[in-house]
Design an enzyme around this catalytic site. Structure first.
Site, PDB file in Angstrom:
ATOM      1  N   GLY A  12      30.060  42.140  50.923  1.00  0.00           N
ATOM      2  CA  GLY A  12      31.155  41.321  51.245  1.00  0.00           C
ATOM      3  C   GLY A  12      31.045  39.852  51.972  1.00  0.00           C
ATOM      4  N   ASN A  14      31.225  37.446  50.003  1.00  0.00           N
ATOM      5  CA  ASN A  14      32.113  36.383  49.354  1.00  0.00           C
ATOM      6  C   ASN A  14      33.332  36.441  50.087  1.00  0.00           C
ATOM      7  OD1 ASN A  14      31.242  34.651  46.766  1.00  0.00           O
ATOM      8  ND2 ASN A  14      30.247  36.634  46.531  1.00  0.00           N
ATOM      9  N   LEU A  90      33.276  46.988  41.710  1.00  0.00           N
ATOM     10  CA  LEU A  90      32.531  47.446  40.852  1.00  0.00           C
ATOM     11  C   LEU A  90      33.364  48.518  39.768  1.00  0.00           C
ATOM     12  CD1 LEU A  90      29.300  48.497  42.551  1.00  0.00           C
ATOM     13  CD2 LEU A  90      29.905  46.357  41.365  1.00  0.00           C
ATOM     14  N   LYS A  91      34.713  48.406  40.146  1.00  0.00           N
ATOM     15  CA  LYS A  91      35.863  49.605  39.238  1.00  0.00           C
ATOM     16  C   LYS A  91      36.601  48.694  38.471  1.00  0.00           C
ATOM     17  CE  LYS A  91      34.151  53.182  41.289  1.00  0.00           C
ATOM     18  NZ  LYS A  91      33.576  54.213  40.381  1.00  0.00           N
ATOM     19  N   ASN A 107      38.101  36.827  39.689  1.00  0.00           N
ATOM     20  CA  ASN A 107      36.950  37.512  39.588  1.00  0.00           C
ATOM     21  C   ASN A 107      35.849  36.430  39.885  1.00  0.00           C
ATOM     22  OD1 ASN A 107      34.968  40.104  39.791  1.00  0.00           O
ATOM     23  ND2 ASN A 107      34.545  39.389  37.712  1.00  0.00           N
ATOM     24  N   HIS A 109      31.631  36.164  39.336  1.00  0.00           N
ATOM     25  CA  HIS A 109      30.553  36.915  38.508  1.00  0.00           C
ATOM     26  C   HIS A 109      29.498  36.037  38.543  1.00  0.00           C
ATOM     27  CE1 HIS A 109      28.798  39.843  35.778  1.00  0.00           C
ATOM     28  NE2 HIS A 109      28.314  38.868  35.047  1.00  0.00           N
ATOM     29  N   ASP A 150      34.589  41.907  33.401  1.00  0.00           N
ATOM     30  CA  ASP A 150      34.164  40.380  33.401  1.00  0.00           C
ATOM     31  C   ASP A 150      34.658  39.677  31.907  1.00  0.00           C
ATOM     32  OD1 ASP A 150      32.451  40.860  35.562  1.00  0.00           O
ATOM     33  OD2 ASP A 150      30.894  41.721  34.217  1.00  0.00           O
ATOM     34  N   GLU A 179      27.415  30.858  45.405  1.00  0.00           N
ATOM     35  CA  GLU A 179      28.684  31.483  45.166  1.00  0.00           C
ATOM     36  C   GLU A 179      29.781  31.171  46.166  1.00  0.00           C
ATOM     37  OE1 GLU A 179      28.928  35.565  43.859  1.00  0.00           O
ATOM     38  OE2 GLU A 179      26.994  35.598  43.139  1.00  0.00           O
TER      39      GLU A 179
HETATM   40  C1  GRF Z   1      28.369  38.665  44.050  1.00  0.00           C
HETATM   41  O1  GRF Z   1      26.969  38.203  43.096  1.00  0.00           O
HETATM   42  C2  GRF Z   1      29.393  38.568  42.987  1.00  0.00           C
HETATM   43  O2  GRF Z   1      29.571  37.327  42.194  1.00  0.00           O
HETATM   44  C3  GRF Z   1      29.360  39.846  42.246  1.00  0.00           C
HETATM   45  O3  GRF Z   1      28.921  40.784  43.127  1.00  0.00           O
HETATM   46  C4  GRF Z   1      28.495  40.183  44.330  1.00  0.00           C
HETATM   47  C5  GRF Z   1      29.083  40.601  45.634  1.00  0.00           C
HETATM   48  O4  GRF Z   1      28.492  40.256  46.635  1.00  0.00           O
HETATM   49  N1  GRF Z   1      30.655  40.246  41.556  1.00  0.00           N
HETATM   50  P1  GRF Z   1      28.985  39.998  48.288  1.00  0.00           P
HETATM   51  O5  GRF Z   1      29.294  41.451  48.286  1.00  0.00           O
HETATM   52  O6  GRF Z   1      30.107  38.967  47.944  1.00  0.00           O
HETATM   53  O7  GRF Z   1      27.803  39.559  49.077  1.00  0.00           O
END
Ligand code: GRF
Length: 199
Positions: A12, A14, A90-91, A107, A109, A150, A179
């Protein structure tokens, strides 16, 4: 003020970037609920620590996929969520959720989609695929979510060079760091263009 709901399965970081940007006013928004399929995710811990509603919703709580889809929609509706961000979730999303929020699901990625996306392309797997392919650049894609993994209209991409001595781990760390800022800048642009929705 836009109300954001976040879906996350893992650490988490992000999510934390979004929470911090809401708090310091970079985003005219608030994170009002976090849903995770993983009851032990760092994302749920972060939400609780911030006083944000944290929900574990998964096939463990709702074995029936339609019931799970409905529970997620009910939660986002109750919290009056305008924009959903999937950050390391992931779902696949259910059809009711997709239809209800349509273009307001975004999303992030960690590659330049369509390269290295799709089923199984998450976490370190993405960066391993980049190294194994001998790509000299990788990056970040932020896109609207359609039904599959994606896929959906690309909102923004950022290119990041792959160094000759990069490993999947070093690349993963460097991309993740990039990110956070890129997600906030992209959400900022998006939020300026949308107004709170009736969902
Ligand atoms: C990130 O690399 C995001 O782009 C991908 O999964 C990862 C999640 O990282 N979809 P976090 O849980 O936000 O640290």
């Amino acid at each position: 003020m836009i109300s954001i709901g976040v879906l996350a399965s893992g650490n988490g970081s992000n999510l934390q970037a979004i929470i911090d940007a809401c708090r310091d006013g970079t985003l005219s928004a608030s994170v009002d609920v976090v849903i995770s399929n993983n009851s032990r995710s760092g994302a749920l811990d972060r939400a609780r620590k911030e006083g944000i509603e944290a929900c574990h919703l998964s096939t463990a709580t709702h074995p029936n996929p339609e019931a799970l889809d409905l529970a997620m929609v009910d939660t986002f509706r109750r919290c009056k969520i305008d924009l959903i961000v999937t950050a390391g979730y992931l779902k696949k999303l259910g059809p009711l959720l997709l239809a209800s929020w349509k273009s307001r699901i975004v999303n992030i990625h960690p590659s330049l989609l369509p390269r290295h996306g799709g089923l199984g392309m998450y976490g370190i797997n993405v960066h391993r695929a980049v190294i194994d392919s001998g790509d000299q650049v990788t990056g970040i894609t932020i896109h609207r979510v359609s039904g599959d993994y994606d896929t959906g209209d690309v909102l923004a991409q950022k290119t990041i060079p792959v160094d000759p001595d990069d490993t999947a781990e070093s690349l993963s760390a460097r991309v993740l760091k990039e990110e956070h800022g890129f997600l906030i800048a992209t959400l900022r642009d998006l939020i300026e263009r949308i107004s709170p929705a009736e969902t």
